[in-house]
Structures are given as structure tokens and as C-alpha cells.
Design a protein around this motif. Sequence first.
Motif, PDB file in Angstrom:
ATOM      1  N   TRP A  23     -26.468  -6.892 -22.353  1.00  0.00           N
ATOM      2  CA  TRP A  23     -26.814  -5.545 -21.877  1.00  0.00           C
ATOM      3  C   TRP A  23     -27.473  -4.811 -23.030  1.00  0.00           C
ATOM      4  O   TRP A  23     -27.119  -5.090 -24.167  1.00  0.00           O
ATOM      5  CB  TRP A  23     -25.547  -4.814 -21.402  1.00  0.00           C
ATOM      6  N   PRO A  24     -28.482  -3.977 -22.816  1.00  0.00           N
ATOM      7  CA  PRO A  24     -28.858  -3.272 -21.583  1.00  0.00           C
ATOM      8  C   PRO A  24     -29.931  -3.968 -20.745  1.00  0.00           C
ATOM      9  O   PRO A  24     -30.720  -4.753 -21.254  1.00  0.00           O
ATOM     10  CB  PRO A  24     -29.426  -1.956 -22.121  1.00  0.00           C
ATOM     11  N   ILE A  25     -29.917  -3.610 -19.447  1.00  0.00           N
ATOM     12  CA  ILE A  25     -31.055  -3.859 -18.572  1.00  0.00           C
ATOM     13  C   ILE A  25     -31.915  -2.610 -18.674  1.00  0.00           C
ATOM     14  O   ILE A  25     -31.507  -1.527 -18.216  1.00  0.00           O
ATOM     15  CB  ILE A  25     -30.602  -4.101 -17.122  1.00  0.00           C
ATOM     16  N   ILE A  26     -33.061  -2.712 -19.308  1.00  0.00           N
ATOM     17  CA  ILE A  26     -33.762  -1.509 -19.763  1.00  0.00           C
ATOM     18  C   ILE A  26     -34.404  -0.691 -18.646  1.00  0.00           C
ATOM     19  O   ILE A  26     -34.744   0.478 -18.855  1.00  0.00           O
ATOM     20  CB  ILE A  26     -34.815  -1.843 -20.830  1.00  0.00           C
ATOM     21  N   ASP A  27     -34.552  -1.287 -17.453  1.00  0.00           N
ATOM     22  CA  ASP A  27     -35.110  -0.486 -16.358  1.00  0.00           C
ATOM     23  C   ASP A  27     -34.023   0.087 -15.444  1.00  0.00           C
ATOM     24  O   ASP A  27     -34.326   0.685 -14.408  1.00  0.00           O
ATOM     25  CB  ASP A  27     -36.121  -1.293 -15.545  1.00  0.00           C
ATOM     26  N   ASN A  28     -32.753  -0.063 -15.845  1.00  0.00           N
ATOM     27  CA  ASN A  28     -31.656   0.502 -15.063  1.00  0.00           C
ATOM     28  C   ASN A  28     -31.659   2.023 -15.191  1.00  0.00           C
ATOM     29  O   ASN A  28     -31.746   2.573 -16.297  1.00  0.00           O
ATOM     30  CB  ASN A  28     -30.329  -0.070 -15.571  1.00  0.00           C
ATOM     31  N   GLU A  29     -31.539   2.729 -14.073  1.00  0.00           N
ATOM     32  CA  GLU A  29     -31.670   4.190 -14.077  1.00  0.00           C
ATOM     33  C   GLU A  29     -30.532   4.861 -14.851  1.00  0.00           C
ATOM     34  O   GLU A  29     -30.748   5.840 -15.563  1.00  0.00           O
ATOM     35  CB  GLU A  29     -31.737   4.726 -12.647  1.00  0.00           C
ATOM     36  N   ASP A  30     -29.317   4.351 -14.695  1.00  0.00           N
ATOM     37  CA  ASP A  30     -28.194   4.942 -15.424  1.00  0.00           C
ATOM     38  C   ASP A  30     -28.394   4.785 -16.933  1.00  0.00           C
ATOM     39  O   ASP A  30     -28.086   5.702 -17.703  1.00  0.00           O
ATOM     40  CB  ASP A  30     -26.874   4.283 -14.994  1.00  0.00           C
ATOM     41  N   TYR A  31     -28.909   3.633 -17.346  1.00  0.00           N
ATOM     42  CA  TYR A  31     -29.178   3.421 -18.768  1.00  0.00           C
ATOM     43  C   TYR A  31     -30.289   4.344 -19.252  1.00  0.00           C
ATOM     44  O   TYR A  31     -30.188   4.942 -20.332  1.00  0.00           O
ATOM     45  CB  TYR A  31     -29.562   1.959 -19.009  1.00  0.00           C
ATOM     46  N   LYS A  32     -31.335   4.504 -18.467  1.00  0.00           N
ATOM     47  CA  LYS A  32     -32.431   5.396 -18.863  1.00  0.00           C
ATOM     48  C   LYS A  32     -31.947   6.833 -18.991  1.00  0.00           C
ATOM     49  O   LYS A  32     -32.410   7.575 -19.871  1.00  0.00           O
ATOM     50  CB  LYS A  32     -33.590   5.286 -17.865  1.00  0.00           C
ATOM     51  N   ASN A  33     -31.008   7.231 -18.143  1.00  0.00           N
ATOM     52  CA  ASN A  33     -30.428   8.577 -18.259  1.00  0.00           C
ATOM     53  C   ASN A  33     -29.675   8.731 -19.579  1.00  0.00           C
ATOM     54  O   ASN A  33     -29.728   9.792 -20.216  1.00  0.00           O
ATOM     55  CB  ASN A  33     -29.490   8.854 -17.092  1.00  0.00           C
ATOM     56  N   GLU A  34     -28.982   7.662 -20.006  1.00  0.00           N
ATOM     57  CA  GLU A  34     -28.260   7.730 -21.274  1.00  0.00           C
ATOM     58  C   GLU A  34     -29.222   7.775 -22.459  1.00  0.00           C
ATOM     59  O   GLU A  34     -28.956   8.445 -23.460  1.00  0.00           O
ATOM     60  CB  GLU A  34     -27.307   6.542 -21.405  1.00  0.00           C
ATOM     61  N   LEU A  35     -30.339   7.086 -22.359  1.00  0.00           N
ATOM     62  CA  LEU A  35     -31.367   7.183 -23.394  1.00  0.00           C
ATOM     63  C   LEU A  35     -31.894   8.608 -23.502  1.00  0.00           C
ATOM     64  O   LEU A  35     -32.105   9.122 -24.609  1.00  0.00           O
ATOM     65  CB  LEU A  35     -32.527   6.230 -23.091  1.00  0.00           C
ATOM     66  N   LEU A  36     -32.080   9.251 -22.360  1.00  0.00           N
ATOM     67  CA  LEU A  36     -32.554  10.632 -22.351  1.00  0.00           C
ATOM     68  C   LEU A  36     -31.511  11.561 -22.953  1.00  0.00           C
ATOM     69  O   LEU A  36     -31.845  12.481 -23.719  1.00  0.00           O
ATOM     70  CB  LEU A  36     -32.903  11.060 -20.923  1.00  0.00           C
ATOM     71  N   ASN A  37     -30.240  11.341 -22.601  1.00  0.00           N
ATOM     72  CA  ASN A  37     -29.173  12.148 -23.193  1.00  0.00           C
ATOM     73  C   ASN A  37     -29.186  12.028 -24.713  1.00  0.00           C
ATOM     74  O   ASN A  37     -29.065  13.024 -25.438  1.00  0.00           O
ATOM     75  CB  ASN A  37     -27.808  11.702 -22.660  1.00  0.00           C
ATOM     76  N   ALA A  38     -29.322  10.796 -25.214  1.00  0.00           N
ATOM     77  CA  ALA A  38     -29.344  10.583 -26.656  1.00  0.00           C
ATOM     78  C   ALA A  38     -30.565  11.249 -27.283  1.00  0.00           C
ATOM     79  O   ALA A  38     -30.479  11.829 -28.380  1.00  0.00           O
ATOM     80  CB  ALA A  38     -29.330   9.091 -26.963  1.00  0.00           C
ATOM     81  N   LYS A  39     -31.697  11.188 -26.618  1.00  0.00           N
ATOM     82  CA  LYS A  39     -32.915  11.841 -27.116  1.00  0.00           C
ATOM     83  C   LYS A  39     -32.733  13.350 -27.211  1.00  0.00           C
ATOM     84  O   LYS A  39     -33.260  14.007 -28.130  1.00  0.00           O
ATOM     85  CB  LYS A  39     -34.083  11.516 -26.188  1.00  0.00           C
ATOM     86  N   ASN A  40     -31.935  13.896 -26.301  1.00  0.00           N
ATOM     87  CA  ASN A  40     -31.696  15.348 -26.280  1.00  0.00           C
ATOM     88  C   ASN A  40     -30.514  15.764 -27.154  1.00  0.00           C
ATOM     89  O   ASN A  40     -30.035  16.894 -27.054  1.00  0.00           O
ATOM     90  CB  ASN A  40     -31.473  15.813 -24.842  1.00  0.00           C
TER      91      ASN A  40
END
Length: 263
Positions: A105-122
Amino acid sequence: MKIKKIVDEIKLESKDKDIMRFISTHPDEDHIHGLKYLDDKINIKNFYCVSNEATKSEETEDFKHYCNLRDNKSKAFYIYKGCIRCWLNNDNEKRYGSSRIEILWPIIDNEDYKNELLNAKNGKSPNNISPIIKYSLENGVTALWFGDLENTFMEKIKNLIELPKADIIFAPHHGRHSGKIPSEWMKNMDPKIVVIGEAPSEKINYLSNYNTITQNTAGNILFDCSMGIVDVYVSNKNYSVNFLQNKGKVDKYGSKYIGTFKV
């Protein structure tokens, strides 16, 4: 100085070989503290992490250094489920054998994972951008790491990946209740030992149904892995467990031998 002692040991143990790879699960200070000092002393050649743009409202020296390594095109390699790289998990014509490290893991196109990437970016917690990493030794141990993945996130993704049988797992989020692994995953992995990290005792999920070694009391833990067996050593000379076999090994590495288990 504890950090100097640790780095001096790394330099001593690797004096006849190159350390080629540093793997970072996520950029929280308790996981990257001392990174700049380490890099200054050993010169990290390959920096492995998930592709991310994590930010912090207060940037420590080590976080800034993490970002420099993360964004360095000649040193950074971004890990994801199924990624292949020579010497990480793929042989090449120059060298037979690899480190047998797989990213589950991660599956990089998973929506929940992408949301966590955005949270970390913010500037929010980067816990859930942590990868799941498997190490296996041919005819030997299998171990899994989860970084600081949180229970709520693991419950979202538990049906997307199948975890293998594992001899050793390192409990997510230092063994806190907030990092409790879904029961389906625990059943599949059926670990022989769960390592519980250094967390406040009132926040730890002690996993009474499994054999555990807790860093709060054991101190530093060393698994000496060879074909078919693992010898276990800890820095606390008064620590012991009743689920390992006593093979009469001598203390070494400045640590106490507490037993052996078959894999």
C-alpha cells in the motif's frame, strides 16, 4: 548523546558495505528526528517515500531536510503498491538477489488515499499517507510495517488489499488504540510476534490474544534473522518473555538474548 551512539553503530556495522536505501513512512517528527544528522554522517544515496506535498505550520530542521530529500529528483524514489526497482525487489544483470522489500500500500488512485495526501498538503496529520511495507527473507522471516496508519483509515481500505501471513508485525501508530489493525487483517497475518512501539501506556492496545514485545519495557529490539529462525535481543537486561525458546545464545550487540522462534 543517544543520536550519536545510534549513528556510530550504523557506521560501524556498515563499514564494509554501502547503505543504499533509507525508507521513510511519513514526515512526523517522531519518525524523522535526526534525519539531517544521519544524512550528514552517512550520505543517504536513495530516499524512499510516498509521493507527497506534506507541509507543517512549524517546520523543524529535520522536516525541512525531509522535504529536500523528498523533492530531490536524483535521490528520491516514490513507493506505491506493486512498485518494482532493481535491488529493492528485482534482480538485474549485475547482481543476483534483491532486498525482498515489497510495497503493499498505497494504491495511489484510491480516493480515500488522495484525500489523505490533500490533508497532509494542507498541514494536517500525515499519518494516513503511510505505506504498508513487507520484508521477507528467503526461507526465513516475513515482517510487515504500517507506519502510523489509523484504525479509521484502515477500516476504509481493508477490502482493497490482502495481507500475507507474517511472523513479525510492527503495530501501527506505535500500538495505540487509534492504530488498531482490522480483525480481518490480523486473522490473515496471524503474526507470531507483534511489536508495540513507545506510546503512553494508557493509549496502548496490548493485544492480549497475541505474543507481544513492548518497547516501553523492552527498550531497543533486535531481530537476528537467519534461515528458519529468528533470535531476539533487547536492550533492557531485565526484560523477558515466556513465548520464545531458549537456545542458549550469548548476549551480543550490547543487548540481552531473550529467545528464539521458528519461522
